[in-house]
Scaffold this motif. Structure first.
Motif, PDB file in Angstrom:
ATOM      1  N   TYR A 194       5.745   5.514   3.025  1.00 41.73           N
ATOM      2  CA  TYR A 194       5.378   6.213   4.255  1.00 41.73           C
ATOM      3  C   TYR A 194       4.997   5.187   5.320  1.00 41.73           C
ATOM      4  O   TYR A 194       4.464   4.126   5.003  1.00 41.73           O
ATOM      5  CB  TYR A 194       4.167   7.122   4.031  1.00 41.73           C
ATOM      6  CG  TYR A 194       4.406   8.221   3.042  1.00 41.73           C
ATOM      7  CD1 TYR A 194       4.945   9.440   3.434  1.00 41.73           C
ATOM      8  CD2 TYR A 194       4.067   8.056   1.700  1.00 41.73           C
ATOM      9  CE1 TYR A 194       5.161  10.467   2.511  1.00 41.73           C
ATOM     10  CE2 TYR A 194       4.276   9.064   0.775  1.00 41.73           C
ATOM     11  CZ  TYR A 194       4.821  10.266   1.188  1.00 41.73           C
ATOM     12  OH  TYR A 194       5.031  11.268   0.276  1.00 41.73           O
ATOM     13  N   ARG A 195       5.214   5.538   6.561  1.00 39.32           N
ATOM     14  CA  ARG A 195       4.715   4.740   7.673  1.00 39.32           C
ATOM     15  C   ARG A 195       3.267   5.184   7.913  1.00 39.32           C
ATOM     16  O   ARG A 195       2.959   6.366   7.816  1.00 39.32           O
ATOM     17  CB  ARG A 195       5.550   4.997   8.923  1.00 39.32           C
ATOM     18  CG  ARG A 195       5.164   4.139  10.117  1.00 39.32           C
ATOM     19  CD  ARG A 195       6.083   4.359  11.316  1.00 39.32           C
ATOM     20  NE  ARG A 195       7.502   4.372  11.018  1.00 39.32           N
ATOM     21  CZ  ARG A 195       8.261   3.296  10.798  1.00 39.32           C
ATOM     22  NH1 ARG A 195       7.715   2.107  10.815  1.00 39.32           N
ATOM     23  NH2 ARG A 195       9.551   3.418  10.556  1.00 39.32           N
ATOM     24  N   ALA A 196       2.398   4.241   8.222  1.00 42.82           N
ATOM     25  CA  ALA A 196       1.029   4.601   8.593  1.00 42.82           C
ATOM     26  C   ALA A 196       1.074   5.274   9.962  1.00 42.82           C
ATOM     27  O   ALA A 196       1.767   4.798  10.868  1.00 42.82           O
ATOM     28  CB  ALA A 196       0.138   3.365   8.617  1.00 42.82           C
ATOM     29  N   ARG A 197       0.362   6.363  10.094  1.00 44.28           N
ATOM     30  CA  ARG A 197       0.386   7.127  11.345  1.00 44.28           C
ATOM     31  C   ARG A 197      -0.071   6.246  12.511  1.00 44.28           C
ATOM     32  O   ARG A 197      -1.117   5.615  12.456  1.00 44.28           O
ATOM     33  CB  ARG A 197      -0.519   8.349  11.245  1.00 44.28           C
ATOM     34  CG  ARG A 197      -0.457   9.231  12.481  1.00 44.28           C
ATOM     35  CD  ARG A 197      -1.141  10.528  12.288  1.00 44.28           C
ATOM     36  NE  ARG A 197      -0.380  11.254  11.260  1.00 44.28           N
ATOM     37  CZ  ARG A 197      -0.842  12.320  10.624  1.00 44.28           C
ATOM     38  NH1 ARG A 197      -2.029  12.788  10.888  1.00 44.28           N
ATOM     39  NH2 ARG A 197      -0.106  12.918   9.711  1.00 44.28           N
ATOM     40  N   GLY A 198       0.768   6.191  13.547  1.00 41.86           N
ATOM     41  CA  GLY A 198       0.441   5.422  14.736  1.00 41.86           C
ATOM     42  C   GLY A 198       0.650   3.922  14.596  1.00 41.86           C
ATOM     43  O   GLY A 198       0.314   3.163  15.498  1.00 41.86           O
ATOM     44  N   GLU A 199       1.200   3.472  13.483  1.00 41.37           N
ATOM     45  CA  GLU A 199       1.406   2.042  13.234  1.00 41.37           C
ATOM     46  C   GLU A 199       2.875   1.791  12.917  1.00 41.37           C
ATOM     47  O   GLU A 199       3.425   2.394  12.015  1.00 41.37           O
ATOM     48  CB  GLU A 199       0.562   1.557  12.054  1.00 41.37           C
ATOM     49  CG  GLU A 199      -0.928   1.702  12.242  1.00 41.37           C
ATOM     50  CD  GLU A 199      -1.489   0.682  13.200  1.00 41.37           C
ATOM     51  OE1 GLU A 199      -0.872  -0.378  13.388  1.00 41.37           O
ATOM     52  OE2 GLU A 199      -2.562   0.952  13.757  1.00 41.37           O
ATOM     53  N   MET A 200       3.496   0.884  13.627  1.00 41.62           N
ATOM     54  CA  MET A 200       4.886   0.543  13.343  1.00 41.62           C
ATOM     55  C   MET A 200       4.994  -0.570  12.299  1.00 41.62           C
ATOM     56  O   MET A 200       6.020  -0.711  11.654  1.00 41.62           O
ATOM     57  CB  MET A 200       5.601   0.104  14.631  1.00 41.62           C
ATOM     58  CG  MET A 200       5.737   1.205  15.672  1.00 41.62           C
ATOM     59  SD  MET A 200       6.637   2.652  15.069  1.00 41.62           S
ATOM     60  CE  MET A 200       8.258   1.970  14.868  1.00 41.62           C
TER      61      MET A 200
END
Length: 115
Positions: A92-98
């Motif tokens: 998963y991508r961390a929310r708000g983090e690219m």
């Protein structure tokens, strides 16, 4: 003249023998490798499990398609692979983090990876 050549050749043979028996450092022998996750040819390095509530789970990026040996790089632009994560591990991508990814482990915890 022969008396000088014999010690010279003995010295040369002993020198060559000791050179061959010394260990040679390569990537695959004794080198330590970082825990890595490669997503579409972008490398992310493990930060361990230091989330402490800092990151929330965002969008699913995909699953680890291949586990490789440390130091191995695959040339497929669309592949997700790792030298530590099992095949099938959900990423998963961390929310708000690219630049931060979260890998879901079997025990329900998440390992952090940062670019």
């Amino acid at each position: 003249m022969k008396q000088l050549l014999i010690p010279f050749f003995l010295f040369l043979m002993i020198g060559c023998q000791s050179e061959q028996t010394e260990p040679v450092a390569t990537e695959s022998t004794g080198a330590t490798h970082e825990a890595q996750l490669i997503i579409h040819q972008n490398t992310f390095v493990s930060l361990g499990y230091k989330n402490e509530g800092k990151y929330e789970i965002g969008d699913k990026v995909g699953v680890v398609e291949k586990k490789v040996q440390p130091g191995i790089t695959l040339q497929s632009p669309d592949l997700i692979y790792s030298n530590v994560l099992k095949e099938g591990t959900v990423i998963y991508r961390a929310r708000g983090e690219m630049a931060v990814m979260l890998a879901e482990k079997d025990n329900g915890s998440y390992e952090l990876f940062e670019r």
